[in-house]
Design an enzyme around this catalytic site. Structure first.
Site, mmCIF file in Angstrom:
data_model
loop_
_atom_site.group_PDB
_atom_site.id
_atom_site.type_symbol
_atom_site.label_atom_id
_atom_site.label_comp_id
_atom_site.label_asym_id
_atom_site.label_seq_id
_atom_site.Cartn_x
_atom_site.Cartn_y
_atom_site.Cartn_z
ATOM 1 N NE ARG A 133 26.323 7.983 33.937
ATOM 2 C CZ ARG A 133 25.236 7.969 34.713
ATOM 3 N NH1 ARG A 133 24.834 6.857 35.265
ATOM 4 N NH2 ARG A 133 24.574 9.069 34.942
ATOM 5 N N PRO A 149 34.121 20.207 36.866
ATOM 6 C CG PRO A 149 35.427 19.855 38.780
ATOM 7 C CD PRO A 149 35.502 20.344 37.359
ATOM 8 C CD GLU A 226 22.462 11.199 30.193
ATOM 9 O OE1 GLU A 226 21.267 11.120 30.549
ATOM 10 O OE2 GLU A 226 22.987 10.412 29.393
ATOM 11 C CB CYS A 260 18.429 13.481 37.229
ATOM 12 S SG CYS A 260 19.720 12.341 36.795
HETATM 13 P P1 ADP Z 1 22.267 21.637 39.551
HETATM 14 O O1 ADP Z 1 20.875 22.035 39.821
HETATM 15 O O2 ADP Z 1 22.592 20.195 39.713
HETATM 16 O O3 ADP Z 1 23.288 22.536 40.170
HETATM 17 P P2 ADP Z 1 23.027 22.865 37.101
HETATM 18 O O4 ADP Z 1 22.569 22.596 35.716
HETATM 19 O O5 ADP Z 1 22.792 24.240 37.615
HETATM 20 O O6 ADP Z 1 22.340 21.773 37.997
HETATM 21 O O7 ADP Z 1 24.558 22.552 37.268
HETATM 22 C C1 ADP Z 1 25.171 21.418 36.691
HETATM 23 C C2 ADP Z 1 26.542 21.818 36.184
HETATM 24 O O8 ADP Z 1 26.378 22.843 35.206
HETATM 25 C C3 ADP Z 1 27.478 22.377 37.256
HETATM 26 O O9 ADP Z 1 28.792 21.933 36.978
HETATM 27 C C4 ADP Z 1 27.363 23.874 37.027
HETATM 28 O O10 ADP Z 1 28.511 24.596 37.442
HETATM 29 C C5 ADP Z 1 27.236 23.921 35.517
HETATM 30 N N1 ADP Z 1 26.651 25.167 34.998
HETATM 31 C C6 ADP Z 1 25.768 25.998 35.600
HETATM 32 N N2 ADP Z 1 25.513 27.057 34.808
HETATM 33 C C7 ADP Z 1 26.232 26.899 33.671
HETATM 34 C C8 ADP Z 1 26.407 27.662 32.452
HETATM 35 N N3 ADP Z 1 25.769 28.795 32.232
HETATM 36 N N4 ADP Z 1 27.262 27.174 31.529
HETATM 37 C C9 ADP Z 1 27.923 26.019 31.714
HETATM 38 N N5 ADP Z 1 27.791 25.258 32.840
HETATM 39 C C10 ADP Z 1 26.963 25.685 33.794
#
Ligand code: ADP
Length: 456
Positions: A133, A149, A226, A260
């Protein structure tokens, strides 16, 4: 050093063979799409440190693969390759627009131009949809991308980029950096702050979205977010009960409730409450089969990891302690370490954890309401505004309620709203920007206004 590398390669090869056997046993049709290396500049690569992190099957907690645990230096290499590829890729697509000039000596043009390198950070729950997307729109606009990812599901991203390579995308146009949760904050920061990155697109929790938004501020980067939701699902008394139950089964149990846009706060008007809840209970009892998703009959799988299981368990326990009734389920499932029973809670009040928080699990929380005004007020009393669902056969009510709900997306008499043609996104703390539909490309382009004068 060479020996170490050899050993590591041999180990990876051995694991790869074992894993392929495991996955083939589950009917993996295209084993060649299974990669355990990241993808930068058109090459399959390891992390500079040589480190790996494991990928597990949540149905049985077994390790199925290991992928590179990349750090800032690897991410820099990916950004550099995307930046370099952008210099040529940006010329492959363009649309022009001409506006009416107020003076005959001038012509006014608007060029829609790609913003540049786009960073993408995606969640695990729909691992390919989340990437395609974003990347689909970015690539069509002429941007190049660096994708990080989710650590729970890197293999899908690597399979997707393999297909992109086969489809002929030039080196550097799409890059995938795999990294563990421990290295993610540093990698994410670079993806937001590198001067070579023009914008970032993120799908995930509101907490992390807020961090990325802040990190983008210093470079004034373009950002699309999102984030989380807390979707109300309202059943008005005029609703077709059968289709409302069907809609809720989809909106709640798809991906075991880990979406979500999952229905989270279920509001049912008092006149049809009993009829609806009885039909719902029967559907949940009879139609849900819990187990490993590789098994064809199964339609409810595990939660993705132990943190998520504990969170769902805590939300249910707190709600029950606060007075919610358990109609069905309510506990961890004995199928495995990460399974939760399909659950229905009743007598829920607005202050309970199951209404306040995004459950992200197979738990239905039911609340009775009296009138339309009350339902709309409850629905809007949230800092989130991603998706809403409601069922009604009253045309005036349909429009009244659709106008008033504070939400980026609304499903009316429909529980499945996600599609490539739809404009996906939220309001309030559910995010900014839209993905999918023709609007999804906006995040990756800017308008350049050109005024050509001196025409005689
Ligand atoms: P979920 O609850 O779906 O795991 P997150 O927001 O924790 O939601 O994770 C979504 C994405 O964000 C994942 O790819 C995760 O690795 C990434 N992520 C988590 N922490 C950070 C951060 N501090 N900076 C950038 N990306 C992050």
């Amino acid at each position: 050093m060479a020996v170490l590398n050899y050993l590591r390669t041999a180990l990876i090869h051995h694991k790869h063979t074992l894993m392929m056997e495991v996955l083939k046993g589950h009917g993996l049709r295209y084993a060649s799409l299974l990669h355990q290396e990241a993808y930068i500049g058109g090459k399959w690569v390891s992390a500079a440190s040589g480190k790996l992190f494991p990928v597990t099957n949540p149905a049985n907690s077994k390790v199925i693969a290991s992928v590179p645990d990349m750090e800032v230096t690897d991410t820099e290499a990916a950004i550099n390759s995307a930046y370099e590829a952008f210099q040529t890729w940006q010329t492959t697509t363009a649309r022009g627009e001409v506006a009416q000039s107020p003076a005959s000596s001038k012509e006014l043009f608007f060029l829609r131009q790609p913003i540049g390198v786009a960073s993408m950070i995606t969640p695990w729950n729909f691992p390919n949809a989340m990437i395609t997307r974003k990347a689909g729109a970015a690539l069509a606009a002429g941007c190049t991308c660096v994708i990080k990812p989710a650590e729970d599901t890197p293999l899908s991203a690597l399979a997707a980029v393999d297909l992109a390579e086969k489809a002929g995308f030039p080196p550097g146009v799409i890059n995938v950096v795999t990294t563990s949760r421990a290295n993610t904050p540093a990698v994410g920061k670079l993806m937001c702050t590198s001067p070579k990155v023009a914008g970032i697109s993120f799908t995930g929790s509101t907490a992390i979205g807020r961090v990325l938004y802040e990190q983008c501020a210093s470079g004034i980067k373009r950002i699309g977010l999102e984030l989380g939701g807390n979707a109300p699902f309202i059943v008005f008394s005029s609703a077709d009960v059968k289709s409302a139950v069907e809609g809720l089964m989809v909106a709640k149990f798809r991906n075991s409730g880990q979406a979500c846009i999952s229905a989270n706060r279920i509001l049912v008007q008092e006149e049809i409450y009993d009829k609806f809840s009885e039909a719902l209970e029967e559907a949940v009892r009879k139609r849900l089969t819990v187990g490993d998703g590789f098994n064809k009959e199964v339609n409810i799988g595990p939660l993705i990891n132990i943190n998520q299981l504990k969170r769902v368990e805590r939300i249910v326990n707190e709600s029950v302690a606060a007075g919610a009734g358990v109609v069905l389920g309510g506990k961890c499932h004995d199928m495995g370490d990460l399974f939760f029973q399909p659950t229905i809670l009743c007598n829920v009040t607005e202050d309970m954890a199951c209404f306040q928080e995004e459950i992200f699990g197979p738990v239905i929380a039911l609340k009775k309401f009296k009138c339309e005004e009350e339902a709309v007020n409850i629905a809007n009393a949230s800092k989130f505004g991603l998706a809403c669902y409601f069922y009604s056969q009253d045309v005036s009510q349909v429009w009244r309620v659709a106008r008033r709900l504070e939400s980026g997306m609304i499903g009316i008499n429909e529980g499945l709203i996600s599609t490539a043609e739809g404009a996906f996104g939220g309001v309030k703390q559910s995010g900014i920007g839209r993905e999918g539909s023709r609007h999804g490309i906006d995040d990756y382009t800017y308008l350049k206004y050109i005024c050509l004068g001196g025409i005689n």
